[in-house]
Scaffold this active site. Structure first.
Site, mmCIF file in Angstrom:
data_model
loop_
_atom_site.group_PDB
_atom_site.id
_atom_site.type_symbol
_atom_site.label_atom_id
_atom_site.label_comp_id
_atom_site.label_asym_id
_atom_site.label_seq_id
_atom_site.Cartn_x
_atom_site.Cartn_y
_atom_site.Cartn_z
ATOM 1 N N SER A 1 22.847 30.296 66.784
ATOM 2 C CA SER A 1 24.231 29.988 67.105
ATOM 3 C C SER A 1 25.162 31.116 66.651
ATOM 4 O O SER A 1 25.003 32.255 67.052
ATOM 5 C CB SER A 1 24.602 28.629 66.486
ATOM 6 O OG SER A 1 25.783 28.114 67.052
ATOM 7 N N ASP B 1 22.701 24.894 72.084
ATOM 8 C CA ASP B 1 22.816 25.498 70.754
ATOM 9 C C ASP B 1 21.507 25.435 69.964
ATOM 10 O O ASP B 1 20.880 24.386 69.842
ATOM 11 C CB ASP B 1 23.921 24.788 69.987
ATOM 12 C CG ASP B 1 24.306 25.500 68.716
ATOM 13 O OD1 ASP B 1 23.565 25.393 67.721
ATOM 14 O OD2 ASP B 1 25.342 26.179 68.703
#
Length: 287
Positions: free
Chosen positions: A49, A173
């Protein structure tokens, strides 16, 4: 030379592992500065991320110059529009897409300005970032291909940004599957691992007492359990340094929803730098 060959070349076997955490990822910038000033150089960089964004930058140029650029980038985010827009525009985006509040174009443009069409294979230090594959319900490691696409996939926060489609597969993510990928570094043969985290794991969890804490605490357990299991079963030849932020965050409260509040970025960078520098200084004096 293949990715695996690049990773296994040499004997130092040092990895930088950068975890996810949104705006809290500013702490990783301070940690990186302290590491580079201490002449710590990675043989492998792994990111999840926001850690994928920070990690790609240091993989491209593991120097103080890159830290200066990364610091400037974070300061640009303070007044930027990567996750900007009014409540009305966000609502319109949600109504139109039915899945997310923000368009990915501003983040893509920001990354494009840094990396252009650069491939992961062209980065100075071997780099990998993880995303969650929707179709396979599993983690997917990007170790080649365009840097921008890989980092966008790793950073596609559910509900905020749309899943990223690459070759017909959709990714979300990376924090959903491996928030702090220490295990991956061990699998890749690393002996010394520096963990750059955002402060959550420094704060003990408590049972929720308010409605909004139920979901955040549950998600925090899901985020931490893989890291905790890995750390509890480290091979004897592996040394892991969990770097301090100097500014742990409260877990379970509404502040986790303030994902667009960049006001604390300068303080988080400074605190993490000072705390990590002190940690590294102390480590250097150990027998």
């Amino acid at each position: 030379m293949t990715y695996d060959e690049r990773v296994t070349k040499g004997d130092a076997r040092v990895a930088f592992v950068l975890g996810g955490g949104g705006v809290l990822g500013a702490s990783e910038v301070g940690m990186l500065r302290a590491l580079i000033e201490a002449d710590a150089r990675p043989d492998l960089v792994l990111g999840t991320s926001i850690g994928a964004i920070n990690g790609a930058m240091i993989s491209a140029d593991p120097s103080i110059g890159a830290i200066e650029r990364l610091t400037s980038l974070w300061h640009e985010l303070i007044g930027g529009n990567v996750l900007g827009g009014s409540l009305l525009s966000q609502t319109k985006t949600l109504i139109r897409t039915k899945t997310h509040l923000h368009q990915a174009d501003p983040l893509r443009e920001l990354l494009q300005s840094e990396f252009g069409d650069q491939s992961i294979d062209d980065l100075t230090v071997p780099f990998g970032c993880v995303a969650a594959s929707i179709e396979t319900a599993s983690e997917h490691w990007f170790t080649n291909g365009p840097v921008v696409d890989a980092v966008l996939a790793s950073s596609a926060v559910p509900g905020l940004l749309a899943p990223v489609e690459i070759d017909g597969e959709h990714f979300m993510d990376g924090g959903l599957v491996d928030s702090i990928p220490v295990g991956r570094a061990i699998e890749m043969g690393m002996h010394t691992i520096y963990v750059l985290q955002v402060g959550r794991i420094e704060t003990p969890l408590k049972a929720p007492t308010r409605p909004w804490e139920v979901g955040t605490v549950a998600f925090e357990i899901a985020r931490r359990h893989r890291f905790a299991t890995t750390m509890a079963n480290l091979p004897t030849h592996v040394k892991v340094h969990v770097l301090p932020t100097g500014n742990p965050v409260k877990v379970g409260g509404r502040q986790q929803l303030r994902y667009r509040d960049f006001s604390a970025v300068p303080d988080r960078i400074r605190s993490a730098y000072e705390a990590t520098r002190a940690y590294l200084d102390a480590e250097s004096t150990k027998p």
